[in-house]
Design a protein around this motif. Structure first.
Motif, mmCIF file in Angstrom:
data_model
loop_
_atom_site.group_PDB
_atom_site.id
_atom_site.type_symbol
_atom_site.label_atom_id
_atom_site.label_comp_id
_atom_site.label_asym_id
_atom_site.label_seq_id
_atom_site.Cartn_x
_atom_site.Cartn_y
_atom_site.Cartn_z
ATOM 1 N N ALA A 130 10.228 2.139 -1.764
ATOM 2 C CA ALA A 130 9.779 0.836 -2.269
ATOM 3 C C ALA A 130 10.721 -0.248 -1.757
ATOM 4 N N ASP A 131 10.234 -1.481 -1.744
ATOM 5 C CA ASP A 131 11.061 -2.650 -1.457
ATOM 6 C C ASP A 131 11.657 -2.697 -0.057
ATOM 7 N N ARG A 153 2.276 -2.879 -1.329
ATOM 8 C CA ARG A 153 3.042 -2.169 -2.362
ATOM 9 C C ARG A 153 4.444 -1.779 -1.918
ATOM 10 N N PHE A 154 4.671 -1.692 -0.598
ATOM 11 C CA PHE A 154 5.982 -1.262 -0.123
ATOM 12 C C PHE A 154 6.966 -2.425 0.033
ATOM 13 N N SER B 2 11.849 0.582 -10.345
ATOM 14 C CA SER B 2 11.189 1.244 -11.472
ATOM 15 C C SER B 2 12.160 1.416 -12.634
ATOM 16 N N THR B 37 2.386 5.100 -5.763
ATOM 17 C CA THR B 37 3.362 4.028 -5.872
ATOM 18 C C THR B 37 4.706 4.471 -5.315
ATOM 19 N N PRO B 38 5.188 3.759 -4.306
ATOM 20 C CA PRO B 38 6.498 4.107 -3.770
ATOM 21 C C PRO B 38 7.589 3.755 -4.784
ATOM 22 N N ARG B 39 8.711 4.426 -4.690
ATOM 23 C CA ARG B 39 9.849 4.095 -5.549
ATOM 24 C C ARG B 39 11.111 4.109 -4.708
#
Ligand SMILES: C[S@@+](CC[C@H](N)C(=O)[O-])C[C@H]1O[C@@H](n2cnc3c(N)ncnc32)[C@H](O)[C@@H]1O
Lengths: 214, 297
Positions: A130-131, A153-154, B2, B37-39
């Motif tokens: 993420a991010d 979303r990334f 998250s 959902t990526p984390r």
């Protein structure tokens, strides 16, 4: 953000190669590009991102960032990105170019090749973190805006989307300007458009787009 | 980021979840895993003890991703044009059958539930209903089969989009993956397609019309399945014959390059665009002559 002088990411320089000043990164050559002193020419005619940088678009890249690259093909552009960026996730869905991408990744220890379909981010959401600081996209197939939207979303809240839109991939017969308008409209679902520029003369009928999340 | 930082298990965890870094098949986890959902995977992997630090994490990830990619590339290259032929025929079967069954199911449901919508969308409505007695159960169940077939059709279409470019890169780039697959299927394979003269490629899929022509009952067909492509369809009727001829000529070359070398050849695609542009320009200049419009492109 209103620099008028050129802003190159750390790790990208203008070097004199074969008697001309050219964009370059440091790394092993990938596609027979001219090199000098360990620097390899980044040819804007062969790379949409190279053209966006050459045209002075506000790419926001500083060097060492985490990047998600969609449409990596044989690795022409993503190899330059991996030369100056940090972890670089390279998504490509066709097997043939992925073979060459694997060769480009051999000498780049933060280039992560993924044979995945960019329209289905859930198939690599367990791998790509993420991010990320930047999403760079050059898929050149129909539905380019949808791909960018699905992959939002990334992106980190302050990250950027650097997108090359190819008009002919959407519709071979419609006027590029109309195709670009429709693509930007669709992008606005998730992004705020910061800057757009036609990539001529390097790439005909392509639009460079820089956007942030909205 | 998250809220919870412990590594999760199950379908939405990271690729490294439950993997023993020394023993398990990390490449398979990359290939088969999923998460909507990526984390923050690097941090989570370090926290869970999978990796010593983020550098170690990226080393492991890159090794696993490289192995996964290499393995899939090899598998795909083995998958040949045969799969594509089955897929395109199956896609057409699913579409036709889905529509047919959906019509029947929605007609039946209309008699029971007094609902109106027909077709696959109508079947989706019906399939979502709670049946209360035997006839309702049958109608709802039938609608569910139609929906499943329609979904299978979409899956097949996605499979074709993914596979055609590796079987026939130039043909797919030129015609789009679906039309490329159709041409391969109609010819019976990439090799037979590569060996056909361009005049045959031009009318592939128009066998019925061709037969009628040979029997003296109809004019000769100007195009077969290639008609579905913008190059032909969006060219004005008077020029469609020349557009189809030019397109078929380049498609034949593309199929040959794909069969004999497999390299992507940019100039092939440039040539075709120029030919089509010339044909279009002819129409545009005629229109400009009569209307005073100028064409931009
Ligand atoms: C124009 S090429 C990219 C060139 C590359 N960006 C470079 O500059 O080196 C487009 C690539 O995107 C890939 N592609 C198209 N659709 C894709 C998708 N849905 N998922 C992943 N890759 C895709 C194609 O297979 C092709 O290799």
């Amino acid at each position: 953000m209103s620099e008028t002088s050129e802003r190159l990411p750390a790790g990208v320089e203008r070097r004199s190669i074969e008697g001309r000043s050219r964009l370059a990164t440091r790394g092993e050559p990938v596609y027979g590009e001219p090199t000098a002193d360990g620097w390899r020419t980044w040819d804007p005619n062969r790379s949409k991102l190279g053209a966006m940088i050459e045209l002075g678009m506000d790419h926001g890249l500083v060097g060492d960032e985490t990047v998600l690259y969609l449409g990596a093909a044989a690795g022409t552009t993503v190899s330059h990105v991996a030369d100056f960026a940090g972890p670089t996730y390279a998504v490509e869905f066709a097997a043939r170019p992925a073979r060459d991408l694997l060769s480009a990744a051999e000498t780049r220890d933060r280039l992560i090749p993924l044979l995945k379909d960019a329209r289905r981010p859930e198939t690599y959401g367990h791998v790509v973190e993420a991010d990320v600081d930047a999403i760079i996209q050059d898929v050149a197939t129909r539905g380019q805006a949808a791909v960018a939207v699905r992959n939002a979303r990334f992106l980190a809240p302050d990250g950027r989307l650097l997108l090359a839109v190819k008009a002919r991939s959407e519709d071979v017969t419609d006027a590029p300007a109309a195709v670009f308008e429709r693509t930007l409209d669709r992008l606005r679902d998730r992004y705020e458009i910061r800057e757009t520029e036609r990539l001529d003369p390097y790439h005909e009928d392509h639009l460079g787009v820089i956007a942030t999340l909205r | 980021m998250s809220e919870d930082t412990d590594a999760t298990n199950g379908p939405d965890g990271g690729w490294f979840d439950g993997l023993d870094p020394e023993d398990d098949d990390a490449a398979a986890a990359i290939i088969e895993g999923r998460a909507e959902t990526p984390r923050g995977w690097p941090t989570l992997a370090v926290d869970s003890g999978f990796a010593d630090d983020t550098d170690d994490y990226y080393d492991r990830l890159r090794a696993a991703a490289t192995r996964a990619t290499r393995r899939t590339v090899r598998e795909r290259e083995r998958a040949d044009d045969r799969q594509l032929i089955h897929a395109v025929r199956a896609m057409d079967d699913c579409e036709r059958t889905a529509n047919e069954v959906a019509e029947r199911a929605t007609e039946w449901a209309g008699a029971i539930f007094d609902t109106a919508p027909t077709g696959v969308d109508g079947a989706r409505d019906v399939a979502a209903r709670e049946p209360n007695e035997a006839a309702e159960r049958r109608a709802v169940s039938l609608a569910t089969r139609a929906v499943d077939l329609a979904d299978e059709r979409d899956e097949l279409s996605a499979y074709i989009e993914r596979t055609a470019p590796s079987v026939a890169p130039n043909l797919s780039a030129m015609a789009g993956p679906e039309l490329a697959a159709r041409l391969i299927a109609l010819a019976g394979g990439l090799e037979p397609l590569a060996k056909k003269p361009s005049g045959t490629v031009q009318v592939l899929g128009a066998e019925d019309a061709l037969f009628a022509h040979l029997a003296g009952r109809a004019p000769s067909p100007k195009h077969g399945v290639i008609y579905t492509h913008d190059f032909v369809r969006n060219t004005r009727p008077a020029d469609r014959g020349s557009a189809a001829r030019a397109f078929a000529g380049k498609l034949t070359l593309a199929a040959r390059v794909d069969h004999y070398s497999g390299e992507l050849r940019a100039e092939l695609h440039e040539d075709l665009r120029e030919r089509i542009a010339t044909i279009r320009a002819r129409a545009d200049s005629e229109r400009a002559d009569t209307e005073g419009v100028s064409a931009d492109e």
